[in-house]
Design an enzyme around this catalytic site. Structure first.
Site, short mmCIF file in Angstrom:
data_model
loop_
_atom_site.label_atom_id
_atom_site.label_comp_id
_atom_site.label_asym_id
_atom_site.label_seq_id
_atom_site.Cartn_x
_atom_site.Cartn_y
_atom_site.Cartn_z
N GLU A 1 -7.36 5.39 15.17
CA GLU A 1 -8.55 5.43 16.03
C GLU A 1 -9.36 6.72 15.87
OE1 GLU A 1 -7.15 2.68 19.75
OE2 GLU A 1 -6.64 4.79 19.90
N ASP B 1 -2.75 14.87 22.05
CA ASP B 1 -3.82 13.86 22.04
C ASP B 1 -5.09 14.48 22.63
OD1 ASP B 1 -5.25 11.25 22.17
OD2 ASP B 1 -3.26 10.45 21.75
N HIS C 1 -7.98 11.74 17.96
CA HIS C 1 -7.06 12.00 19.09
C HIS C 1 -6.63 13.47 19.09
CE1 HIS C 1 -6.64 8.02 20.84
NE2 HIS C 1 -6.58 7.51 19.63
C1 ACM Z 1 -2.46 3.36 18.97
O1 ACM Z 1 -2.10 2.54 19.83
N1 ACM Z 1 -3.59 4.01 19.10
C2 ACM Z 1 -1.63 3.64 17.80
#
Ligand code: ACM
Ligand code: ZN
Length: 573
Positions: free
Chosen positions: A367, A240, A303
């Site tokens: 995201e 991440d 991410h």
């Molecule tokens: C997430 O909670 N960003 C998948």
């Protein structure tokens, strides 16, 4: 007859006085929410033993005085499909049982059975003559995870169509032996017959060793606890913005430069560590003994700051960025027009596919910036790619990126998974999407149905176990997480009100997430997971006709008592 929750939370009791010599029928949770160690139970002297062993009344006695009572209808999470208890027949006495019999292909299950007998029952090892626990394969069972469990005067017989089914029969047997949750070993078990199989195929918990690292041995311990509730997948979020936690031999920079950082939001401690491939192979072998598969996850296109920190060429800006020290969403994305992105992902996925034999690899996909995919709008290379391909919008670039990576994964024999976002206009064949965003579950389901895709149910409203279980139950400053109560988790309908064709064609399973922005220790990991993971296991395993929250509360309690006694931090509030 004193019914369920009859006196629940009536905290004023100081004394309860009964004249009956035979204890009246009393629900085990009739006095829920009252500290019964502070209430005096006055009963006729000759009836004390009867009260000590009677449902409901036994809770007035100190727990070490109590007998282990196996009352199968008030035990077992997830609840089995069919359970018949033969109350008019004599119970099997564990002292008459002398060992385990199993065919050679069930060696692993034989070891589990011997452990259960040793830890949980008063069986008598070493004697020559006696009853056995018999484990066998039964190919007439059609589901790989199905099993039957029979207790009668000849012993205990567990059959499964595969070793996995036999293993689940053993997990059920262990819960029966935990009984009412007292420390004493089980002495008897009533004759019974259980026929059981899961409603959904993949039941997973997701852990996040990125934001806060999870020591290797704690991952193993976690698998042991998951398996008790018949979870069959551990989803490892390995990468991440805040770290890269898996050794990649081709790119040692990733763990050298991106697995050691100081702090996370308001938690200032140093957070370092990564898993070697050798450790992950060991984890996979260990998990297989518990019939749990390990699903690795990397992220794209968002991410991914840790990778960009090591290889700035991966991003549109090509500039070095620091490892992220806060939670949230970054606008630094992989550049879909950069050839090195595909080379990098191909090499990483090849190594992951070799280390993790599970049929699935999770690609992230969530995201990707705020606004989503906005980072690509002014990138000259992205603009040129759009022009070349005739694209007008950024989501087409995302589709392009995913198409290429999905093709790579399919060539490696893996089924790609990703977090569904509404920016995905189509879902590629042979992929699994996760419904996760609060309020967007129906949108994700509609997309899965439209595209004939499999879906994992992980809606934030029910399945985000990293959210606090009650208001104020998370002391660290966090981003304002909503509350996911125990009941709310239980009330997940994995079919989301859809018909049986959705269940058959699209529904793959359920997932509970344990993102670790605020989970800063393994104790906290368990505390967030349990008991809600138990509730989720029942949502994933048990058919709706067999589910009831009040009934579940009764069944889960002894299991949580047992976990607490074994030193596991569970949330009993
Ligand atoms: C997430 O909670 N960003 C998948
Ligand atoms: Zn770009």
């Amino acid at each position: 007859r004193i019914g369920a929750f009859a006196f629940a939370n009536c905290r004023g009791f100081r004394e309860v006085r009964l004249s009956a010599v035979v204890p009246p029928i009393c629900a085990d949770n009739a006095f829920d929410g009252i500290d019964l160690s502070r209430v005096k139970l006055v009963v006729p002297a000759q009836a004390k033993k009867a009260y000590r062993n009677a449902s409901g009344w036994r809770n007035f006695f100190s727990r070490h005085e109590m007998e282990n009572v196996c009352d199968p209808e008030n035990l077992l999470v997830p609840r089995p499909l069919k359970l018949e208890v033969y109350k008019n027949s004599l119970p099997l006495k564990w002292k008459d049982v002398i060992g385990v019999e199993a065919s050679p292909e069930l060696n692993n299950e034989k070891m589990q059975a011997e452990r259960i007998l040793g830890e949980r029952t008063a069986y008598r090892k070493g004697r020559k003559i006696g009853l056995m626990v018999r484990l066998a394969l039964d190919k007439s069972l059609t589901n790989d995870e199905a099993y039957t469990l029979q207790v009668n005067d000849k012993g205990v017989t567990i059959k499964g169509s595969t070793a996995m089914g036999v293993f689940y029969g053993l997990m059920t047997l262990e819960q029966l032996c935990i009984g009412n949750g007292v420390a004493a070993p089980s002495t008897t078990i009533p004759p019974l017959y259980i026929v059981d199989q899961p409603r959904t195929e993949v039941r997973e918990l997701m852990v996040d060793p990125v934001r806060h690292f999870i020591p290797f041995n704690d991952l193993k311990r976690f698998i042991v606890e998951m398996a008790r509730f018949k979870f069959n997948a551990l989803h490892l979020h390995l990468v991440d913005d805040q770290a890269w936690r898996i050794e990649i031999k081709k790119y040692p920079e990733l763990t050298e430069k991106a697995s050691d950082r100081v702090g996370m939001d308001d938690m200032p401690e140093r957070i370092s560590g990564f898993y070697t491939q050798e450790q992950m192979r060991e984890l996979v072998r260990f998990a297989a003994q518990y019939h749990v598969m390990v699903i690795p996850e990397i992220e794209l296109p968002g991410h991914e700051v840790a990778a960009i920190h090591c290889f700035p060429q991966l991003s549109c800006a090509k500039k070095e960025v620091p490892i992220r020290l806060t939670c949230g969403v970054s606008n630094d994305l992989l550049c879909p027009a950069e050839p090195f992105v595909y080379e990098f992902l191909d090499n990483v996925l090849k190594e992951l596919a070799e280390v993790f034999p599970a049929p699935y690899v999770h690609l992230g996909g969530d995201e990707a910036g705020q606004p989503p995919l906005g980072a690509w709008t002014n990138c000259p290379a992205c603009k040129e790619l759009k022009w070349k391909e005739g694209f007008t919008e950024n989501w087409q670039l995302q589709q392009y990126l995913f198409d290429r990576v999905i093709k790579q994964l399919h060539q490696l024999g893996k089924m790609p998974m990703y977090w569904y976002e509404k920016e995905f206009k189509t879902i590629q064949p042979e992929c699994v999407v996760y419904a996760w965003r609060n309020g967007l579950t129906q949108v994700a389901i509609d997309a899965a149905v439209r595209n004939k895709a499999k879906i994992m149910m992980c809606p934030g409203e029910h399945c985000y176990l990293d959210y606090p279980q009650g208001r104020g139950d998370m002391p660290e400053v966090n981003w304002g997480m909503p509350v996911t109560s125990h009941e709310q988790t239980y009330r997940l309908d994995p079919a989301w009100g859809m018909d049986s064709s959705f269940v058959q064609r699209n529904l793959l399973g359920v997932s509970g997430t344990l993102w670790s922005e605020c989970i800063n220790s393994s104790e906290r990991l368990y505390y967030q997971a349990f008991p809600r993971a138990a509730a989720l296991s029942e949502a994933g395993w048990t058919i709706p006709e067999r589910r009831s929250y009040t009934d579940y509360l009764l069944r889960v309690r002894p299991l949580m008592d047992d976990m607490l006694r074994r030193g596991i931090a569970v949330n009993v509030n």
